[in-house]
Write an enzyme that holds these catalytic residues in place. Structure first.
Site, PDB file in Angstrom:
ATOM      1  N   SER A 170      -2.334   6.642   2.014  1.00 23.63           N
ATOM      2  CA  SER A 170      -2.965   6.171   0.782  1.00 23.63           C
ATOM      3  C   SER A 170      -2.436   4.798   0.385  1.00 23.63           C
ATOM      4  O   SER A 170      -1.345   4.392   0.773  1.00 23.63           O
ATOM      5  CB  SER A 170      -2.682   7.152  -0.359  1.00 23.63           C
ATOM      6  OG  SER A 170      -1.333   7.013  -0.818  1.00 23.63           O
ATOM      7  N   ASP A 171      -3.233   4.084  -0.396  1.00 26.76           N
ATOM      8  CA  ASP A 171      -2.723   2.915  -1.094  1.00 26.76           C
ATOM      9  C   ASP A 171      -1.725   3.418  -2.144  1.00 26.76           C
ATOM     10  O   ASP A 171      -1.668   4.616  -2.451  1.00 26.76           O
ATOM     11  CB  ASP A 171      -3.874   2.146  -1.743  1.00 26.76           C
ATOM     12  CG  ASP A 171      -3.547   0.670  -1.950  1.00 26.76           C
ATOM     13  OD1 ASP A 171      -2.352   0.318  -1.944  1.00 26.76           O
ATOM     14  OD2 ASP A 171      -4.475  -0.131  -2.124  1.00 26.76           O
ATOM     15  N   LEU A 172      -0.941   2.510  -2.709  1.00 27.19           N
ATOM     16  CA  LEU A 172       0.099   2.913  -3.650  1.00 27.19           C
ATOM     17  C   LEU A 172      -0.493   3.616  -4.872  1.00 27.19           C
ATOM     18  O   LEU A 172      -1.374   3.083  -5.547  1.00 27.19           O
ATOM     19  CB  LEU A 172       0.901   1.700  -4.114  1.00 27.19           C
ATOM     20  CG  LEU A 172       1.721   0.973  -3.034  1.00 27.19           C
ATOM     21  CD1 LEU A 172       2.409  -0.245  -3.626  1.00 27.19           C
ATOM     22  CD2 LEU A 172       2.752   1.913  -2.432  1.00 27.19           C
TER      23      LEU A 172
END
Length: 754
Positions: free
Chosen positions: A223-225
């Site tokens: 995932s992105d942050l």
């Protein structure tokens, strides 16, 4: 690393903990089993590593940003940049690089466009794949991002992008597919946004059906942050790793497995992907292996990329290139703060701290020596905190420009235009810079304007004042020397636009975008993104996609195709000749487009399918060849949910830009595909006449209905033509009951079965 054995030995708690990061940049280690932590870092255009303990950034080579790299249209350079960044990752103990970002530049207002390659999926995919292959040649993993639809910064974390299936596949998935299949990146980063109501991190259609099953991706999906809403839903949808760390989600995983909400096999699959990736990037430390790289060599590469990315947009009266001997003892004015304070990159988490740095002013002075008198004026303020008076700066610049023989004026978008987290509100240069261009243009006939910007800007209000215009993008740490060599003809500009420059903002396909109160954004332009939109509407643009001038000239000739008819699963070899007909060594970017001249559905006027860059000395001629296949003639069919090829005539177009295609050849494509019509009560009678199986039923029906009204044969013919445009369901009434509901249902069944 025996992964199966490790998974069997891991406790549930250890497995759950491994599904989220240790911090912003590292995975967790499990010392008991000898599972090490690995390190990630940002890097679309250079290593952007943050020391986890001190949070200090690590200096690295700042290469030109991805839009600039794409302007080279050179996959070999993209590979070299990726390889160089991979070497720097090795030196700094980084295992996986967050990059490249291959999202489509859907709107020129997107604040993150400078991190993306192009408005076109073929150019984006080819450049991205080459970049990844370069990184991974060093044993460093690449993480392609942001999958998918991260096309704006506004509402980036909660927006729901509503994209029809054809557009999704042909535009926004196509570039990722090309990257996955041509470079096999170690990891894919999933975007924050939703697609058609489902978060990308929970979208099993995107992560399993397409990424895993259709494209056979076998790497890590992360995932992105802070992009994960539900870790359980995300794991079930195909996500492996959440960034950064999340103790609460670790607890949720344990509880879900124990309660049976989450099948333990799903968790094991995620752990297997994580461990596989760790095993790929962790290498034993070799004795005498020095983690160093050649900083000068990397700086030279950054300069080469900057040089090849510069696009010559205008060159009235062939003002460029400048000649040192002709400028001897003459006055050259360099105006604009960006001449000394180069805008080398955009703003955001991917900022690179350059190892070394050069500006255009110093490099021009160094190149011309003392034989040319050089004067400098700041011209405008780039900082709001500056104490310099704007009117005084303008007056001083105008005075210097009046007395000079030639003026090189540096302008560009301010730092807050090209940044993460915010989109731009217009495509204009700052008003003080536009005023400066006009005022100098009034007193100086030899004006060269040098642009620095991450996205297209409008130039119609001031272009007439400039004799020459150079687009340098956000060109990295070594752009000063590159620009100096272009200005003085030591190098010939060879860059071409990876995105269209519109005349005004209201011309753009996304101008009427509207995010509603529930954060929905409809991609109403469909497949008509960038040049596809402008070409379909036959709309004037400032500069078309693929455009770029040169100091020399090129002639295209002798286009040949190795066959006239292309059948299913065939390949087509295309050859042509390109000759340098000018006086300078130059590089030409040859672009191949395909046009479907007789489609049953709404299609773009033409689409880029291949390109290559060829180097030629004056009077030199080379043969250029392309090999394409039937997939290049296909489109995504929403009725069959598959890529299909329509039989019919197509046109192969070859040239210098999307609007300058001097060579063309026709080819006929034979395909087994037949367009499928969904026949209903509302389908017009004429559509049943196309279908051989239903024609024999509907044709007599029309004749009978006409005969029941009149015995005049001429009148009957007119009535039949009228009846063809009536929905078939109404004939139960028109026929006075001779065409029954049962007959209608049988007809529809037969038509749809056919």
């Amino acid at each position: 690393m025996d992964i199966k054995k490790l998974i069997n030995e891991m406790t549930l708690e250890e497995k759950a903990s491994l599904c989220s990061g240790k911090n912003l940049w590292e995975t967790k280690e499990i010392e008991r089993l000898g599972i090490p932590s690995i390190t990630f870092a940002n890097g679309p255009y250079g290593l952007s590593k943050i020391n986890c303990d001190s949070y200090d950034p690590v200096p690295a080579t700042c290469f030109p940003t991805p839009t600039a790299l794409a302007a080279t249209w050179d996959v070999n350079l993209a590979y070299s940049v990726g390889k160089a960044i991979g070497e720097e990752c090795l030196a700094e103990n980084v295992n996986i690089l967050f990059g490249p970002a291959v999202n489509i530049q859907r709107s020129p207002l997107s604040g993150r466009n400078f991190q993306y390659f192009s408005e076109d999926p073929v150019l984006s995919g080819e450049m991205g794949a080459a970049f990844i292959n370069g990184i991974q040649s060093e044993g460093i993993g690449a993480c392609v991002k942001y999958y998918i639809g991260n096309n704006q910064e506004s509402h980036r974390q909660n927006i729901n992008n509503i994209i029809d299936e054809q557009t999704l596949n042909e535009i926004y998935l196509s570039n990722f597919e090309r990257v996955i299949k041509n470079s096999n990146p170690f990891a894919v980063m999933v975007a924050y946004n939703k697609i058609n109501g489902i978060p990308c991190t929970e979208n099993d259609y995107l992560l399993i059906d397409i990424l895993r099953n259709r494209w056979n991706f076998d790497g890590l999906v992360l995932s992105d942050l802070y992009a994960v809403n539900s870790i359980i839903n995300s794991l079930q949808a195909g996500l492996d790793l959440e960034f950064p760390n999340s103790p609460n989600n670790t607890k949720q995983i344990i509880e879900a497995v124990l309660s049976g909400t989450l099948d333990s096999s799903i968790l094991d699959n995620a752990i297997e992907d994580i461990l596989n990736t760790i095993s790929k990037v962790i290498k034993p430390v070799k004795e005498c292996e020095c983690n160093i790289y050649d900083k000068e060599k990397h700086n030279d590469l950054a300069r080469e990329v900057a040089e090849d990315s510069i696009v010559l947009l205008k060159n009235k009266r062939n003002l460029l290139p400048l000649k040192k001997d002709r400028l001897k003892n003459r006055k050259l004015a360099i105006i604009g703060e960006y001449a000394k304070e180069t805008r080398c990159q955009g703003d955001g988490n991917s900022n690179v701290i350059p190892i070394m740095f050069e500006n255009a002013y110093d490099e021009i002075v160094k190149l011309v020596g003392s034989s040319v008198k050089i004067y400098y004026e700041k011209g405008y303020n780039t900082s709001k905190n500056s104490e310099d008076d704007d009117n005084t700066l303008l007056a001083d610049a105008r005075k210097t420009a009046r007395t000079a023989d030639i003026v090189i004026l540096f302008v560009g978008t301010p730092q807050y235009y090209d940044k993460e987290y915010a989109d731009n509100v217009n495509l204009d240069l700052p008003t003080d810079q536009v005023k400066l261009i006009k005022e100098i243009g009034k007193v100086q006939k030899n004006l060269i304007v040098v642009l620095s910007n991450g996205s297209p800007v409008t130039i119609s209000s001031w272009a007439k004042y400039a004799d020459s215009i150079l687009e340098t993008w956000l060109p990295g740490q070594a752009s000063g020397g590159a620009l100096a060599e272009i200005l003085f003809g030591i190098a010939n500009p060879s860059g071409k636009l990876p995105t269209t420059f519109p005349i005004q903002l209201s011309d753009t396909p996304t101008y009427l975008d509207y995010i509603d109160s529930e954060n929905n954004l409809q991609y109403k332009e469909g497949v008509f993104v960038g040049y596809r939109y402008y070409d379909k509407k036959n709309m004037n643009v400032e500069f078309p996609f693929g455009f770029g001038l040169s100091y020399t000239t090129f002639k295209y000739s002798s286009l040949t195709l190795d066959k006239d008819i292309l059948t299913d699963n065939d390949t087509l070899e295309i050859k042509l000749k390109v000759k340098n007909t000018g006086k300078y060594f130059g590089k030409e970017i040859v672009q191949l487009y395909i046009k479907n001249t007789d489609s049953n559905i709404l299609r773009p006027e033409k689409e880029l399918k291949a390109f290559t860059k060829v180097s030629l000395f004056p009077d030199e001629e080379k043969e250029v060849s392309f090999l394409i296949d039937t997939k290049d003639f296909s489109h995504y069919d929403i009725n069959t949910n598959s890529w299909v090829i329509e039989s019919g005539p197509y046109e192969i177009l070859i040239g210098k830009s999307s609007r300058d295609l001097p060579l063309s050849k026709n080819i006929y494509v034979q395909s087994p595909y037949l367009p499928k019509t969904n026949y209903t009560r509302d389908t017009l009678a004429q559509d049943f006449l196309i279908n051989p199986k239903t024609k024999e039923i509907v044709e007599p029906l029309l004749s009978s209905a006409a005969q029941s009204i009149t015995s005049d044969t001429n009148a009957q013919e007119k009535l039949i033509n009228y009846f063809k445009n009536i929905p078939i369901g109404r004939f139960t009434t028109l026929s006075n009951g001779t065409f029954t509901e049962k007959m209608l249902n049988d007809l529809l069944y037969s038509a749809n079965e056919a």
